[in-house]
Design a protein around this motif. Structure first.
Motif, PDB file in Angstrom:
ATOM      1  N   GLU A  12       0.812  -1.206   0.000  1.00  0.00           N
ATOM      2  CA  GLU A  12       0.000   0.000   0.000  1.00  0.00           C
ATOM      3  C   GLU A  12       0.852   1.265   0.000  1.00  0.00           C
ATOM      4  OE1 GLU A  12      -3.544   2.089   2.604  1.00  0.00           O
ATOM      5  OE2 GLU A  12      -2.914   0.059   3.079  1.00  0.00           O
ATOM      6  N   ASP A  13       1.972   1.260   0.730  1.00  0.00           N
ATOM      7  CA  ASP A  13       2.795   2.464   0.813  1.00  0.00           C
ATOM      8  C   ASP A  13       3.531   2.775  -0.483  1.00  0.00           C
ATOM      9  OD1 ASP A  13       4.423   0.223   1.048  1.00  0.00           O
ATOM     10  OD2 ASP A  13       5.859   1.219   2.369  1.00  0.00           O
ATOM     11  N   ALA A  14       3.672   1.805  -1.370  1.00  0.00           N
ATOM     12  CA  ALA A  14       4.386   2.027  -2.624  1.00  0.00           C
ATOM     13  C   ALA A  14       3.471   1.965  -3.842  1.00  0.00           C
ATOM     14  CB  ALA A  14       5.493   0.979  -2.773  1.00  0.00           C
ATOM     15  N   TYR A  15       2.172   1.828  -3.620  1.00  0.00           N
ATOM     16  CA  TYR A  15       1.249   1.670  -4.739  1.00  0.00           C
ATOM     17  C   TYR A  15       1.070   2.973  -5.491  1.00  0.00           C
ATOM     18  CZ  TYR A  15      -3.050   1.041  -7.363  1.00  0.00           C
ATOM     19  OH  TYR A  15      -3.976   1.006  -8.359  1.00  0.00           O
ATOM     20  N   ARG A  16       1.132   2.915  -6.787  1.00  0.00           N
ATOM     21  CA  ARG A  16       0.848   4.064  -7.644  1.00  0.00           C
ATOM     22  C   ARG A  16       0.096   3.536  -8.863  1.00  0.00           C
ATOM     23  NH1 ARG A  16       5.230   8.437  -8.923  1.00  0.00           N
ATOM     24  NH2 ARG A  16       4.309   9.318  -7.102  1.00  0.00           N
ATOM     25  N   PRO A  17      -1.085   4.053  -9.134  1.00  0.00           N
ATOM     26  CA  PRO A  17      -1.842   3.582 -10.300  1.00  0.00           C
ATOM     27  C   PRO A  17      -1.090   3.868 -11.597  1.00  0.00           C
ATOM     28  CG  PRO A  17      -3.201   4.977  -8.882  1.00  0.00           C
ATOM     29  CD  PRO A  17      -1.818   5.048  -8.361  1.00  0.00           C
ATOM     30  N   LEU A  18      -1.374   3.077 -12.598  1.00  0.00           N
ATOM     31  CA  LEU A  18      -0.708   3.256 -13.886  1.00  0.00           C
ATOM     32  C   LEU A  18      -1.032   4.603 -14.516  1.00  0.00           C
ATOM     33  CD1 LEU A  18      -1.200  -0.304 -15.417  1.00  0.00           C
ATOM     34  CD2 LEU A  18       0.889   0.688 -14.492  1.00  0.00           C
ATOM     35  N   THR A  19      -2.166   5.168 -14.190  1.00  0.00           N
ATOM     36  CA  THR A  19      -2.565   6.446 -14.782  1.00  0.00           C
ATOM     37  C   THR A  19      -2.140   7.644 -13.938  1.00  0.00           C
ATOM     38  OG1 THR A  19      -4.707   6.273 -13.684  1.00  0.00           O
ATOM     39  CG2 THR A  19      -4.539   5.417 -15.945  1.00  0.00           C
ATOM     40  N   ALA A  20      -1.432   7.417 -12.833  1.00  0.00           N
ATOM     41  CA  ALA A  20      -1.033   8.516 -11.950  1.00  0.00           C
ATOM     42  C   ALA A  20       0.138   9.284 -12.555  1.00  0.00           C
ATOM     43  CB  ALA A  20      -0.643   7.963 -10.581  1.00  0.00           C
ATOM     44  N   ASP A  21       0.289  10.549 -12.123  1.00  0.00           N
ATOM     45  CA  ASP A  21       1.421  11.339 -12.591  1.00  0.00           C
ATOM     46  C   ASP A  21       2.680  10.943 -11.804  1.00  0.00           C
ATOM     47  OD1 ASP A  21       0.941  12.399 -10.128  1.00  0.00           O
ATOM     48  OD2 ASP A  21       0.125  14.275 -10.863  1.00  0.00           O
ATOM     49  N   ASN A  22       3.778  11.568 -12.127  1.00  0.00           N
ATOM     50  CA  ASN A  22       5.052  11.209 -11.511  1.00  0.00           C
ATOM     51  C   ASN A  22       5.433  12.129 -10.357  1.00  0.00           C
ATOM     52  OD1 ASN A  22       5.584   9.017 -13.218  1.00  0.00           O
ATOM     53  ND2 ASN A  22       6.306  10.389 -14.826  1.00  0.00           N
ATOM     54  N   LYS A  23       4.461  12.675  -9.682  1.00  0.00           N
ATOM     55  CA  LYS A  23       4.732  13.562  -8.562  1.00  0.00           C
ATOM     56  C   LYS A  23       5.241  12.772  -7.364  1.00  0.00           C
ATOM     57  CE  LYS A  23       1.394  16.456  -7.644  1.00  0.00           C
ATOM     58  NZ  LYS A  23       0.139  17.214  -7.566  1.00  0.00           N
TER      59      LYS A  23
END
Length: 193
Positions: free
Chosen positions: A29-40
């Motif tokens: 959960e702490d490292a999850y980033r959706p494929l459509t998320a930006d690179n912020k």
């Protein structure tokens, strides 16, 4: 018969050791980033590019004028002696003034690291950049706090959007050393010369 007992023993061994191990999920959960998320940046250790655009100027003027004039006079006259006269006049003038003016401008771009996520979601940033120009070391240190919504889609934030910002720009080398006042000049100023 011995082969069947051996296989049964091996199956029992695998079942019991398998029950003792725990399966871990590939999802964190702490490292999850959706494929459509930006690179912020969003977690500790992520980098953020900070564009330092700082302008400051200050000006102060002071004028002081003081005037003082005092006078005392006396006249004494006796019949047998000539008249005696005395007088004292004291006057003083002071005109003073001063002016200070200072302007500075710093333009830099450096990447810093997220060092802490605060309870309200703000991120603490810290980083350092060292440049060498003509054998002079130029060092930029930056610390501050940023809101996630102030970081652009390109993972860039302006220094004017940092809270509690501490930006230091220091140069070291022959040129910087020659711009400092000499020790004897500081002593003369301290003595009032």
């Amino acid at each position: 018969m011995g082969a069947i007992v051996g296989k049964a023993f091996l199956v029992c061994l695998l079942v019991f050791t398998g029950a003792a191990t725990q399966a871990e999920s590939l999802y964190r959960e702490d490292a999850y980033r959706p494929l459509t998320a930006d690179n912020k940046a969003f977690r500790v250790g992520d980098t953020v590019t900070v564009q330092v655009l700082e302008n400051s100027s200050a000006s102060t003027n002071a004028d002081t004028t003081t005037r003082r004039k005092n006078g005392i006079s006396a006249d004494v006259s006796l019949t047998r002696n000539p008249s005696i006269a005395a007088g004292v006049n004291v006057a003083g003038d002071f005109d003073g003034g001063g002016r200070t003016q200072r302007a500075s401008r710093l333009l830099a771009q450096l990447s810093v690291v997220v060092t802490e996520i605060l309870p309200n979601g703000d991120m603490k940033l810290a980083g350092e950049q060292i440049l060498y120009v003509n054998e002079e070391q130029q060092k930029v240190n930056l610390q501050g706090r940023v809101r996630p919504q102030d970081i652009s889609e390109g993972n860039v934030v302006l220094s004017t959007r940092l809270a509690d910002a501490r930006i230091t720009y220091v140069g070291e080398g022959d040129l910087s050393e020659r711009q400092r006042r000499s020790w004897w000049r500081n002593i003369m100023d301290w003595l009032g010369f």
